[in-house]
Design a protein around this motif. Sequence first.
Motif, PDB file in Angstrom:
ATOM      1  N   GLN A 132      -9.061  33.646  15.415  1.00 47.32           N
ATOM      2  CA  GLN A 132      -7.960  34.560  15.729  1.00 47.32           C
ATOM      3  C   GLN A 132      -8.363  35.968  15.313  1.00 47.32           C
ATOM      4  O   GLN A 132      -8.991  36.146  14.262  1.00 47.32           O
ATOM      5  CB  GLN A 132      -6.689  34.148  14.984  1.00 47.32           C
ATOM      6  CG  GLN A 132      -6.153  32.784  15.361  1.00 47.32           C
ATOM      7  CD  GLN A 132      -5.654  32.723  16.787  1.00 47.32           C
ATOM      8  OE1 GLN A 132      -5.024  33.648  17.273  1.00 47.32           O
ATOM      9  NE2 GLN A 132      -5.965  31.638  17.469  1.00 47.32           N
ATOM     10  N   PRO A 133      -7.989  36.979  16.091  1.00 50.78           N
ATOM     11  CA  PRO A 133      -8.377  38.346  15.731  1.00 50.78           C
ATOM     12  C   PRO A 133      -7.704  38.854  14.463  1.00 50.78           C
ATOM     13  O   PRO A 133      -8.296  39.621  13.709  1.00 50.78           O
ATOM     14  CB  PRO A 133      -7.989  39.176  16.946  1.00 50.78           C
ATOM     15  CG  PRO A 133      -6.970  38.366  17.664  1.00 50.78           C
ATOM     16  CD  PRO A 133      -7.284  36.929  17.361  1.00 50.78           C
TER      17      PRO A 133
ATOM     18  N   PHE B   2     -13.169  43.115   0.190  1.00 52.44           N
ATOM     19  CA  PHE B   2     -14.046  43.503   1.289  1.00 52.44           C
ATOM     20  C   PHE B   2     -13.864  42.482   2.396  1.00 52.44           C
ATOM     21  O   PHE B   2     -13.165  41.480   2.213  1.00 52.44           O
ATOM     22  CB  PHE B   2     -15.520  43.581   0.838  1.00 52.44           C
ATOM     23  CG  PHE B   2     -16.030  42.328   0.196  1.00 52.44           C
ATOM     24  CD1 PHE B   2     -16.607  41.323   0.950  1.00 52.44           C
ATOM     25  CD2 PHE B   2     -15.924  42.143  -1.176  1.00 52.44           C
ATOM     26  CE1 PHE B   2     -17.061  40.159   0.354  1.00 52.44           C
ATOM     27  CE2 PHE B   2     -16.384  40.995  -1.785  1.00 52.44           C
ATOM     28  CZ  PHE B   2     -16.957  39.993  -1.019  1.00 52.44           C
ATOM     29  N   ASN B   3     -14.477  42.731   3.538  1.00 57.23           N
ATOM     30  CA  ASN B   3     -14.353  41.831   4.681  1.00 57.23           C
ATOM     31  C   ASN B   3     -15.654  41.080   4.923  1.00 57.23           C
ATOM     32  O   ASN B   3     -16.736  41.642   4.772  1.00 57.23           O
ATOM     33  CB  ASN B   3     -14.009  42.621   5.948  1.00 57.23           C
ATOM     34  CG  ASN B   3     -12.694  43.336   5.820  1.00 57.23           C
ATOM     35  OD1 ASN B   3     -11.753  42.828   5.228  1.00 57.23           O
ATOM     36  ND2 ASN B   3     -12.628  44.534   6.359  1.00 57.23           N
ATOM     37  N   ASP B   4     -15.517  39.824   5.341  1.00 56.78           N
ATOM     38  CA  ASP B   4     -16.700  39.079   5.751  1.00 56.78           C
ATOM     39  C   ASP B   4     -17.055  39.492   7.186  1.00 56.78           C
ATOM     40  O   ASP B   4     -16.375  40.342   7.773  1.00 56.78           O
ATOM     41  CB  ASP B   4     -16.491  37.574   5.528  1.00 56.78           C
ATOM     42  CG  ASP B   4     -15.772  36.842   6.644  1.00 56.78           C
ATOM     43  OD1 ASP B   4     -15.330  37.471   7.636  1.00 56.78           O
ATOM     44  OD2 ASP B   4     -15.652  35.612   6.544  1.00 56.78           O
ATOM     45  N   PRO B   5     -18.107  38.938   7.798  1.00 57.56           N
ATOM     46  CA  PRO B   5     -18.553  39.407   9.114  1.00 57.56           C
ATOM     47  C   PRO B   5     -17.525  39.321  10.239  1.00 57.56           C
ATOM     48  O   PRO B   5     -17.637  40.051  11.218  1.00 57.56           O
ATOM     49  CB  PRO B   5     -19.763  38.523   9.424  1.00 57.56           C
ATOM     50  CG  PRO B   5     -20.278  38.106   8.099  1.00 57.56           C
ATOM     51  CD  PRO B   5     -19.055  37.981   7.227  1.00 57.56           C
ATOM     52  N   GLU B   6     -16.547  38.447  10.122  1.00 59.05           N
ATOM     53  CA  GLU B   6     -15.563  38.335  11.199  1.00 59.05           C
ATOM     54  C   GLU B   6     -14.166  38.738  10.757  1.00 59.05           C
ATOM     55  O   GLU B   6     -13.183  38.436  11.424  1.00 59.05           O
ATOM     56  CB  GLU B   6     -15.597  36.940  11.815  1.00 59.05           C
ATOM     57  CG  GLU B   6     -16.912  36.722  12.550  1.00 59.05           C
ATOM     58  CD  GLU B   6     -16.906  35.566  13.518  1.00 59.05           C
ATOM     59  OE1 GLU B   6     -15.833  35.141  13.991  1.00 59.05           O
ATOM     60  OE2 GLU B   6     -18.009  35.081  13.827  1.00 59.05           O
ATOM     61  N   GLY B   7     -14.064  39.441   9.644  1.00 61.36           N
ATOM     62  CA  GLY B   7     -12.800  40.049   9.261  1.00 61.36           C
ATOM     63  C   GLY B   7     -11.944  39.318   8.250  1.00 61.36           C
ATOM     64  O   GLY B   7     -10.854  39.785   7.921  1.00 61.36           O
ATOM     65  N   TYR B   8     -12.393  38.186   7.737  1.00 56.10           N
ATOM     66  CA  TYR B   8     -11.638  37.555   6.652  1.00 56.10           C
ATOM     67  C   TYR B   8     -11.814  38.401   5.401  1.00 56.10           C
ATOM     68  O   TYR B   8     -12.921  38.827   5.074  1.00 56.10           O
ATOM     69  CB  TYR B   8     -12.135  36.132   6.374  1.00 56.10           C
ATOM     70  CG  TYR B   8     -11.755  35.138   7.434  1.00 56.10           C
ATOM     71  CD1 TYR B   8     -10.472  34.587   7.469  1.00 56.10           C
ATOM     72  CD2 TYR B   8     -12.674  34.748   8.401  1.00 56.10           C
ATOM     73  CE1 TYR B   8     -10.126  33.674   8.451  1.00 56.10           C
ATOM     74  CE2 TYR B   8     -12.334  33.834   9.380  1.00 56.10           C
ATOM     75  CZ  TYR B   8     -11.057  33.297   9.405  1.00 56.10           C
ATOM     76  OH  TYR B   8     -10.711  32.391  10.373  1.00 56.10           O
ATOM     77  N   GLN B   9     -10.728  38.631   4.694  1.00 55.80           N
ATOM     78  CA  GLN B   9     -10.802  39.419   3.470  1.00 55.80           C
ATOM     79  C   GLN B   9     -11.208  38.524   2.304  1.00 55.80           C
ATOM     80  O   GLN B   9     -10.689  37.422   2.137  1.00 55.80           O
ATOM     81  CB  GLN B   9      -9.456  40.071   3.164  1.00 55.80           C
ATOM     82  CG  GLN B   9      -9.530  41.058   2.017  1.00 55.80           C
ATOM     83  CD  GLN B   9      -8.208  41.737   1.772  1.00 55.80           C
ATOM     84  OE1 GLN B   9      -7.295  41.113   1.232  1.00 55.80           O
ATOM     85  NE2 GLN B   9      -8.097  42.990   2.184  1.00 55.80           N
ATOM     86  N   VAL B  10     -12.147  39.022   1.510  1.00 54.39           N
ATOM     87  CA  VAL B  10     -12.600  38.326   0.313  1.00 54.39           C
ATOM     88  C   VAL B  10     -12.208  39.197  -0.880  1.00 54.39           C
ATOM     89  O   VAL B  10     -12.457  40.405  -0.873  1.00 54.39           O
ATOM     90  CB  VAL B  10     -14.126  38.108   0.322  1.00 54.39           C
ATOM     91  CG1 VAL B  10     -14.595  37.425  -0.962  1.00 54.39           C
ATOM     92  CG2 VAL B  10     -14.542  37.282   1.549  1.00 54.39           C
ATOM     93  N   GLU B  11     -11.572  38.599  -1.864  1.00 57.54           N
ATOM     94  CA  GLU B  11     -11.222  39.305  -3.090  1.00 57.54           C
ATOM     95  C   GLU B  11     -12.064  38.729  -4.220  1.00 57.54           C
ATOM     96  O   GLU B  11     -12.167  37.521  -4.367  1.00 57.54           O
ATOM     97  CB  GLU B  11      -9.748  39.134  -3.423  1.00 57.54           C
ATOM     98  CG  GLU B  11      -9.360  39.841  -4.730  1.00 57.54           C
ATOM     99  CD  GLU B  11      -7.881  39.693  -5.054  1.00 57.54           C
ATOM    100  OE1 GLU B  11      -7.142  40.674  -4.863  1.00 57.54           O
ATOM    101  OE2 GLU B  11      -7.466  38.597  -5.476  1.00 57.54           O
TER     102      GLU B  11
END
Length: 129
Positions: free
Chosen positions: A66-67, A111-120
């Motif tokens: 999903q975008p 920050f974001n992973d390569p496809e836009g999932y946010q990592v904290e």
Amino acid sequence: MPRPQTPNTLAITFLYYRDLPTAMRFYEDILGLPLAIDQGWCKIYEICPGAHVGLVDETRGMNKWQPVKTVQLCIRVPDVDAWYRYAQEEALDGLSELFINEEIGIHAFVFNDPEGYQVEIQTATRAGA
């Protein structure tokens, strides 16, 4: 019938990707997570004992890419400052400033992973947080 009383053995959160090899390189090379289970089109990485993230090829998984991402992967570490310096050197996408949230007791950044999932990445600032 009562709920089973046996303990849970593993926790996996699955994220869905259009480009699985790029996601794999990010989680292996940037975050340093070890591959725990290789199911071919699903790669499961250990975050810490008992907690895992599964990277799924969206053409094969139960859900689709999903975008708009409404999931954040949070990893608690003993030294958030060291991780922040590393994230800056890697010029990670969407890298925030370091912040402190006194209400919930964390010192963190995202920050974001390569496809836009946010990592904290976070460290607790007090016991019980």
